[in-house]
Design a protein around this motif. Structure first.
Motif, PDB file in Angstrom:
ATOM      1  N   GLU A 150      -3.239   0.101   4.575  1.00 37.53           N
ATOM      2  CA  GLU A 150      -2.564  -0.818   3.644  1.00 37.53           C
ATOM      3  C   GLU A 150      -1.370  -0.104   3.006  1.00 37.53           C
TER       4      GLU A 150
ATOM      5  N   ASP B 256       0.113  -6.677   0.063  1.00 41.35           N
ATOM      6  CA  ASP B 256       1.009  -5.515  -0.039  1.00 41.35           C
ATOM      7  C   ASP B 256       2.391  -5.712   0.599  1.00 41.35           C
TER       8      ASP B 256
ATOM      9  N   ASP C 223       0.026   0.859  -7.838  1.00 37.49           N
ATOM     10  CA  ASP C 223       0.830   0.337  -6.723  1.00 37.49           C
ATOM     11  C   ASP C 223       2.323   0.249  -7.069  1.00 37.49           C
TER      12      ASP C 223
ATOM     13  N   MET D 178      -6.545  -8.520 -11.054  1.00 39.05           N
ATOM     14  CA  MET D 178      -5.355  -8.573 -11.915  1.00 39.05           C
ATOM     15  C   MET D 178      -4.759  -9.979 -12.021  1.00 39.05           C
TER      16      MET D 178
ATOM     17  N   TRP E  33      -2.196  -8.661  -6.539  1.00 38.38           N
ATOM     18  CA  TRP E  33      -2.208  -7.270  -6.078  1.00 38.38           C
ATOM     19  C   TRP E  33      -0.786  -6.717  -5.926  1.00 38.38           C
TER      20      TRP E  33
ATOM     21  N   ARG F   5      -5.992   2.232 -12.941  1.00 40.44           N
ATOM     22  CA  ARG F   5      -5.121   3.292 -12.426  1.00 40.44           C
ATOM     23  C   ARG F   5      -3.887   3.477 -13.287  1.00 40.44           C
TER      24      ARG F   5
ATOM     25  N   HIS G 193      -1.480   4.509  -3.148  1.00 37.11           N
ATOM     26  CA  HIS G 193      -0.438   3.513  -2.864  1.00 37.11           C
ATOM     27  C   HIS G 193       0.870   4.064  -3.423  1.00 37.11           C
TER      28      HIS G 193
HETATM   29  O1  FUB Z   1      -4.094  -2.978  -6.315  1.00 32.53           O
HETATM   30  C1  FUB Z   1      -4.920  -3.675  -5.421  1.00 32.53           C
HETATM   31  C2  FUB Z   1      -4.898  -3.064  -4.063  1.00 32.53           C
HETATM   32  O2  FUB Z   1      -5.343  -1.720  -4.137  1.00 32.53           O
HETATM   33  C3  FUB Z   1      -3.528  -2.946  -3.443  1.00 32.53           C
HETATM   34  O3  FUB Z   1      -3.017  -4.154  -2.975  1.00 32.53           O
HETATM   35  C4  FUB Z   1      -3.815  -1.923  -2.423  1.00 32.53           C
HETATM   36  O4  FUB Z   1      -2.702  -1.369  -1.798  1.00 32.53           O
HETATM   37  C5  FUB Z   1      -4.613  -0.922  -3.220  1.00 32.53           C
HETATM   38  O5  FUB Z   1      -3.791  -0.045  -3.935  1.00 32.53           O
END
Ligand code: FUB
Length: 343
Positions: free
Chosen positions: A242, A156, A36, A69, A104, A320, A293
């Protein structure tokens, strides 16, 4: 349960696919997992504010519980090909009074020499809210406000600084991001529109001059098709899911986002930051992993797309790695679609 076994099947397919893909750009960071990426140019350097992915024993499900996270690291680069510097932990969940879990996708903004980190997390009632933390340096460490930003919800945040000095925050995400539970700013049972009804809309609001609260009611943003009709909920190739981002090119506002289960980054344009936006096309084809993202930033005259995939973990959807690649606006203002891999 079906959701879990489906998610595991996707994961296995991704692991197999990872072995066959040739990357056009390499992970920017490989000592930790990152996702992200929200990128900004501050003090002539590129700063990236990503999520910090970690291993988790939480179940893989449609609510995204496996994205568990707990802190943020900030990264900087002097040039696109330069060494990426990890500035260490910029904010830990233990330093945020209102947040219990799931830090996030964040974003950052700069005003009058101060830097602000905007981040979503679940509060102690299990609701996603958006918080803010500030610092005198772009890399932090950031000090969080004791409460989340009043009036915010879902996930987000993306903050855009307009030329007139206004700052706007865009936000919202479906499924685990809980947008389907918010009806006129109150939380309730989830409600998805039928396929032939207008899709759920991303949200936005102007920030107050001190950058710590919303300056107005939250607005819903309309995204229209080529005939001026709202995109429908069943139009999963184009409707909002999102990961919003806003940039301006030749006096037009470009609103870009993820389509979720169809794994695309697409965009729509408008004359106003409040929209309505008209759908234009595809920016990034699906990457390895369930989520996609991005952010878009201009550095020394060139535009770049910051995005993530799961190559580094061999396709594990919650582990990721961030990447960047040049992005081109064509003569007519449209964005050239990017394929992330060589065939
Ligand atoms: O990283 C967690 C969530 O996954 C993000 O908030 C979303 O946009 C997706 O990438």
């Amino acid at each position: 349960n079906n959701i879990n076994s489906d998610a595991e099947a996707v994961n296995k397919k991704d692991l197999a696919r990872a072995g066959h893909l040739q990357q056009k750009s390499l992970p920017l960071v490989s000592h930790i997992y990152t996702a992200d990426p929200s990128a900004h140019v501050f003090n002539d350097k590129i700063y990236i504010y990503p999520s910090h992915d970690i291993e988790s024993d939480k179940p893989l499900n449609d609510d995204g519980d496996h994205f568990d996270m707990r802190d943020y690291h900030v990264f900087s680069l002097n040039e696109p090909d330069a060494k990426v510097i990890d500035h260490g932990c910029a904010l830990d969940i233990n330093e945020v009074k209102w947040a219990e879990r799931q830090m996030w996708a964040p974003d950052a903004a700069q005003k009058d020499g101060k830097y602000y980190l905007y981040f979503p997390a679940r509060d102690y009632d299990g609701l996603f809210r958006i918080g803010v933390a500030s610092s005198n340096q772009p890399e932090g460490p950031f000090k969080a406000e004791p409460s989340y930003i009043k009036g915010t919800y879902s996930i987000d945040p993306a903050v855009y600084e307009d030329k007139d000095g206004s700052y706007y925050m865009y936000f919202g995400g479906l499924w685990g991001g809980q947008l389907q539970n918010w009806h006129k700013s109150s939380y309730g049972p989830e409600q998805y529109p039928a396929n032939d009804e207008p899709a759920l809309k991303p949200r936005m609001a102007k920030l107050s001059p001190d950058m710590l609260s919303l300056d107005e009611e939250v607005h819903e943003i309309s995204i229209l098709d080529e005939y001026g009709n709202e995109l429908l909920a069943g139009d999963t190739d184009r409707r909002y899911f999102e990961g919003p981002w806003l940039h301006k090119y030749k006096e037009k506002y470009y609103f870009s986002y993820s389509t979720g289960e169809t794994h695309k980054i697409v965009y729509a344009t408008s004359e106003s930051p409040y929209g309505p936006f008209t759908y234009q096309g595809l920016i990034l084809e699906p990457v390895l992993g369930w989520t996609t993202h991005h952010s878009i930033a201009k550095f020394k005259g060139k535009w770049y797309l910051f995005y993530h995939d799961t190559m580094l973990s061999g396709g594990q959807t919650h582990l990721r790695n961030i990447k960047m690649i040049e992005l081109t606006h064509k003569e007519d203002g449209s964005i050239q679609t990017i394929s992330p891999y060589f065939n």
